[in-house]
Design an enzyme around this catalytic site. Structure first.
Site, short mmCIF file in Angstrom:
data_model
loop_
_atom_site.label_atom_id
_atom_site.label_comp_id
_atom_site.label_asym_id
_atom_site.label_seq_id
_atom_site.Cartn_x
_atom_site.Cartn_y
_atom_site.Cartn_z
CG ASP A 151 77.07 67.82 104.93
OD1 ASP A 151 76.79 68.24 103.78
OD2 ASP A 151 76.22 67.37 105.71
CD GLN B 272 66.52 60.02 110.33
OE1 GLN B 272 65.60 59.91 111.13
NE2 GLN B 272 67.45 59.08 110.18
CG HIS C 111 72.93 61.37 109.96
ND1 HIS C 111 71.75 60.75 109.59
CD2 HIS C 111 72.81 62.66 109.59
CE1 HIS C 111 70.95 61.64 109.02
NE2 HIS C 111 71.57 62.81 109.01
#
Length: 114
Positions: free
Chosen positions: A30, A94, A100
Site C-alpha cells: 500500500d 471502498q 481488493h
C-alpha cells in the site's frame, strides 16, 4: 477499465512495489500503509466489488484468499496474525472500484476500526 487505478497498476502504467504476481493476481504494498505490514491483493480481471462476483469467480477469489494468507505469513504475520479486509461500495468504505483485499499486520489492530 480505462479510469481504474488498479487496472493501471496491473498494466504497468502506474508503478507499484510488487509483492507477488501471476496470471490472475497481483499483490503490492500500500502506498499509504496503516500498519507495518500493509499490502493489497487484487484480481487482474476487473471486478468492481465483492457484490459483483459471479459463480465463475469462485476459484479466483479462493486463490486470492489463499495467496493473501501465504503472503501475510511471509511478511511475518504468521504467529500473531493479521487483518484481512474487503471493503464494498460507499457504505463499506471502498474507495477504488476494483475488488481488493487489504492485509494489515505487524501491530495490534483495534476493533472497531474507526
Amino acid at each position: 477499465m480505462d479510469d481504474c487505478i488498479f487496472c493501471k497498476i496491473i498494466s504497468g502504467e502506474i508503478p507499484s512495489k510488487k509483492l507477488y504476481e501471476d496470471d490472475e493476481i497481483l499483490a503490492f504494498h500500500d502506498v499509504s500503509p496503516q500498519a507495518p505490514v500493509h499490502f493489497l491483493l487484487i484480481p487482474k480481471k476487473h471486478i468492481r466489488n465483492i457484490m459483483e462476483l459471479g459463480k465463475d469467480d469462485v476459484a479466483l477469489t479462493g486463490r486470492m484468499i489463499n495467496k493473501a494468507q501465504e503472503l501475510a505469513v511471509g511478511q511475518g504475520c504468521g504467529e500473531k496474525g493479521a487483518r484481512f479486509v474487503i471493503n464494498c461500495k460507499s457504505d463499506g468504505g471502498q474507495t477504488v472500484n476494483h475488488l481488493h483485499i487489504h492485509v494489515l499486520g505487524g501491530r495490534p489492530l483495534d476493533w472497531p476500526p474507526g
